[in-house]
Design a protein around this motif. Structure first.
Motif, PDB file in Angstrom:
ATOM      1  N   UNK A 415       0.818  -1.210   0.000  1.00  0.00           N
ATOM      2  CA  UNK A 415       0.000   0.000   0.000  1.00  0.00           C
ATOM      3  C   UNK A 415       0.857   1.268   0.000  1.00  0.00           C
ATOM      4  N   UNK A 416       1.969   1.228   0.712  1.00  0.00           N
ATOM      5  CA  UNK A 416       2.783   2.429   0.916  1.00  0.00           C
ATOM      6  C   UNK A 416       3.782   2.691  -0.214  1.00  0.00           C
ATOM      7  N   UNK A 417       4.068   1.682  -1.017  1.00  0.00           N
ATOM      8  CA  UNK A 417       5.149   1.819  -1.982  1.00  0.00           C
ATOM      9  C   UNK A 417       4.844   2.858  -3.056  1.00  0.00           C
ATOM     10  N   UNK A 418       5.827   3.705  -3.320  1.00  0.00           N
ATOM     11  CA  UNK A 418       5.745   4.685  -4.401  1.00  0.00           C
ATOM     12  C   UNK A 418       5.499   3.961  -5.720  1.00  0.00           C
ATOM     13  N   UNK A 419       4.551   4.416  -6.541  1.00  0.00           N
ATOM     14  CA  UNK A 419       4.259   3.740  -7.813  1.00  0.00           C
ATOM     15  C   UNK A 419       5.473   3.623  -8.736  1.00  0.00           C
ATOM     16  N   UNK A 420       6.483   4.477  -8.549  1.00  0.00           N
ATOM     17  CA  UNK A 420       7.696   4.412  -9.365  1.00  0.00           C
ATOM     18  C   UNK A 420       8.396   3.067  -9.203  1.00  0.00           C
ATOM     19  N   UNK A 421       8.321   2.479  -8.003  1.00  0.00           N
ATOM     20  CA  UNK A 421       9.032   1.232  -7.720  1.00  0.00           C
ATOM     21  C   UNK A 421       8.138   0.036  -8.085  1.00  0.00           C
ATOM     22  N   UNK A 422       7.918  -0.151  -9.368  1.00  0.00           N
ATOM     23  CA  UNK A 422       7.027  -1.211  -9.836  1.00  0.00           C
ATOM     24  C   UNK A 422       7.495  -2.576  -9.375  1.00  0.00           C
ATOM     25  N   UNK A 423       8.788  -2.798  -9.454  1.00  0.00           N
ATOM     26  CA  UNK A 423       9.319  -4.102  -9.070  1.00  0.00           C
ATOM     27  C   UNK A 423       9.042  -4.395  -7.604  1.00  0.00           C
ATOM     28  N   UNK A 424       9.200  -3.394  -6.734  1.00  0.00           N
ATOM     29  CA  UNK A 424       8.958  -3.613  -5.313  1.00  0.00           C
ATOM     30  C   UNK A 424       7.481  -3.828  -5.007  1.00  0.00           C
ATOM     31  N   UNK A 425       6.592  -3.149  -5.733  1.00  0.00           N
ATOM     32  CA  UNK A 425       5.160  -3.384  -5.545  1.00  0.00           C
ATOM     33  C   UNK A 425       4.838  -4.841  -5.854  1.00  0.00           C
ATOM     34  N   UNK A 426       5.404  -5.345  -6.950  1.00  0.00           N
ATOM     35  CA  UNK A 426       5.185  -6.751  -7.310  1.00  0.00           C
ATOM     36  C   UNK A 426       5.772  -7.677  -6.247  1.00  0.00           C
ATOM     37  N   UNK A 427       6.947  -7.321  -5.721  1.00  0.00           N
ATOM     38  CA  UNK A 427       7.595  -8.157  -4.713  1.00  0.00           C
ATOM     39  C   UNK A 427       6.769  -8.217  -3.432  1.00  0.00           C
ATOM     40  N   UNK A 428       6.347  -7.053  -2.936  1.00  0.00           N
ATOM     41  CA  UNK A 428       5.576  -7.034  -1.690  1.00  0.00           C
ATOM     42  C   UNK A 428       4.239  -7.753  -1.859  1.00  0.00           C
ATOM     43  N   UNK A 429       3.616  -7.581  -3.011  1.00  0.00           N
ATOM     44  CA  UNK A 429       2.331  -8.234  -3.245  1.00  0.00           C
ATOM     45  C   UNK A 429       2.500  -9.743  -3.359  1.00  0.00           C
ATOM     46  N   UNK A 430       3.618 -10.169  -3.957  1.00  0.00           N
ATOM     47  CA  UNK A 430       3.901 -11.607  -4.009  1.00  0.00           C
ATOM     48  C   UNK A 430       4.141 -12.168  -2.610  1.00  0.00           C
ATOM     49  N   UNK A 431       4.819 -11.392  -1.774  1.00  0.00           N
ATOM     50  CA  UNK A 431       5.013 -11.798  -0.376  1.00  0.00           C
ATOM     51  C   UNK A 431       3.669 -11.900   0.338  1.00  0.00           C
ATOM     52  N   UNK A 432       2.804 -10.926   0.091  1.00  0.00           N
ATOM     53  CA  UNK A 432       1.473 -10.937   0.694  1.00  0.00           C
ATOM     54  C   UNK A 432       0.695 -12.180   0.259  1.00  0.00           C
ATOM     55  N   UNK A 433       0.710 -12.468  -1.035  1.00  0.00           N
ATOM     56  CA  UNK A 433      -0.022 -13.631  -1.544  1.00  0.00           C
ATOM     57  C   UNK A 433       0.472 -14.917  -0.885  1.00  0.00           C
TER      58      UNK A 433
END
Length: 498
Positions: A415-433
């Motif tokens: 939720x908090x990740x800056x949209x610029x860091x697309x790779x990290x958004x995918x990483x955190x969401x994969x961790x969440x899943x």
């Protein structure tokens, strides 16, 4: 003359490592010894791209006999010795008809110009074409069988365009240096024969810009598509060091830039699952830092080494490397850096199943982070914000099997990740899943997994794909559920990175 259509058999590997060469290295690290090899090459007008990985391959017996450029350098370093004395196989037993006759071994005083490739580089053991051209033979290369070499480069026009788009900087001398020829070095034969001029401030600036570009592209797209391409500027960076400078301040910038670039390329290897390559790059950066007394670079190298050790299943090494990084970084005056290093230590303790040690490190990381940013924070830490702290905390709790707690932190990170860091958004969401799946919430896990799949056309990361594959396996028993079935079907049809 027609060439044979029959591919000759690959030479047998020696049954034992090259112990003679290992003894010559003595107490030096592979990276430190590689630096001595490059220095010796300069003394006799050669340019070799020796690094810790090449030294390791020689000592392991993977390189039975060096090419002629390396032979000249080694004989210069150890006068009075022969290749056999250095633990190599006789050239005549390795190359067959392409070998020189006995007594024709090259010497340091040869008037033949140093061999270079079409981009101004001696590619050492990786340039098969140049080696056979030098010897006049058509045999297979004898000093390497690794077709996926770390420093493999691509010469087709399409790849060259990709490199320029990826790493070209804007304006003037910086653009000329950073266009990945590499770094503006000559690409035609006549110019390539000339020695590289001494590096100046424009080259140092281009090197620093290349590091920023690589980090920016990794943040957006992940490591898999970048790793091979990033090897060329790294080679160019060490060529700049070998060329020398006229000012100490410029030399310091070049060493720092080369070390940071080695770490960046190491991270690309790390994130794309090439752990051995990553370890070699981090070791090169650490050696560069220690040779120049650069504490900031040393702390960064130890930080990444700790992260790699955790991912490679060496948690005790992760703890030691993180603690070493904290000792080096303490005088640098950056609470945020110390916070990240505490998180690296926490990851190691979690891998050791030491809940108390992990919790103590997490508390310390939180307290240090809350002191806020300062002017002494390293530039490379731009990724480290609240989202990254939450994401790394989630990984610790996940390692300890605390799935609900891990899921809360992973969700907060996404939720908090800056949209610029697309790779990290995918990483955190994969961790969440994954945390949701293992915590008994399959429908929510499938929804999170679908969000990751939506990002995979922008992000290429073996780490994320591996995490998602693990989640899919955990969800298989729940495949009759609607959301889970949809996720599993789409995941199965998603192309994997080679």
């Amino acid at each position: 003359m027609a060439s044979s259509t029959v591919t000759p058999p690959l030479p047998d590997r020696p049954p034992r490592p090259n112990l003679a060469f290992r003894r010559l290295r003595g107490q030096r690290s592979p990276a430190e010894f590689a630096a001595l090899v490059r220095r010796a090459a300069r003394e006799i007008g050669e340019r070799v791209s020796c690094d810790a990985r090449y030294v390791g391959r020689v000592e392991a017996g993977e390189i039975r006999c060096p090419n002629y450029a390396y032979e000249r350098v080694f004989l210069h370093m150890f006068p009075g010795r022969t290749l056999t004395d250095l633990g190599f196989a006789p050239r005549s037993t390795v190359r067959g008809r392409g070998a020189r006759a006995v007594g024709e071994a090259p010497c340091a005083c040869s008037d033949r110009p140093a061999r270079t490739t079409n981009d101004g580089w001696d590619k050492g053991e990786t340039d098969e074409t140049a080696e056979t051209a030098e010897t006049g033979g058509a045999d297979e290369p004898y000093d390497t069988q690794d077709t996926q070499d770390t420093y493999d480069t691509h010469h087709d026009h399409e790849e060259s365009d990709v490199l320029r788009r990826a790493f070209m900087t804007g304006g003037g001398a910086t653009m000329a240096v950073a266009t990945l020829g590499p770094f503006g070095f000559a690409r035609n034969a006549s110019a390539a024969a000339r020695p590289v001029r001494r590096a100046g401030t424009s080259e140092a600036g281009a090197l620093e810009e290349a590091v920023r570009r690589i980090r920016l592209l990794d943040d957006r797209h992940g490591a898999d598509g970048l790793y091979r391409r990033a090897a060329a500027p790294l080679r160019a960076a060490y060529a700049l060091l070998d060329a020398g400078t006229t000012r100490q301040t410029t030399a310091d910038r070049l060493h720092s830039g080369a070390g940071e670039l080695a770490i960046s390329v190491g991270w690309l290897a790390h994130d794309s699952g090439r752990f051995d390559d990553a370890r070699s790059h981090y070791a090169e950066a650490l050696a560069t830092a220690r040779m120049t007394g650069d504490q900031a670079l040393e702390a960064h190298a130890f930080c990444n080494t700790a992260f790699l050790a955790r991912d490679a299943g060496r948690p005790r090494e992760a703890v030691r490397a993180a603690q070493a990084a904290q000792r080096v970084a303490r005088p640098l005056g950056s609470p945020r850096l110390m916070s990240l290093l505490a998180l690296r230590e926490a990851g190691g303790w979690a891998g050791l199943a030491d809940r108390t040690g992990c919790e103590q490190a997490l508390v310390r990381a939180r307290a240090l982070y809350d002191r806020g940013p300062c002017d002494d924070d390293p530039e490379w830490m731009s990724f480290y914000g609240e989202a990254e702290l939450q994401g790394l905390t989630a990984q610790c709790w996940s390692t300890l099997g605390e799935w609900p707690r891990a899921a809360r932190h992973a969700g907060r990170a996404a939720e908090l990740q800056d949209p610029h860091f697309t790779r990290n958004i995918a990483l955190y969401t994969a961790e969440l899943a994954d945390d949701l799946a293992r915590g008994g919430r399959p429908d929510e896990a499938a929804v999170a997994g679908m969000r990751v799949l939506d990002l995979l056309d922008q992000v290429q990361s073996s780490r994320i794909q591996t995490m998602l594959a693990g989640t899919a396996r955990v969800l298989l028993p729940h495949r009759r559920a609607g959301d889970v079935s949809t996720f599993l079907e789409r995941h199965a049809s998603t192309p994997r990175m080679p």
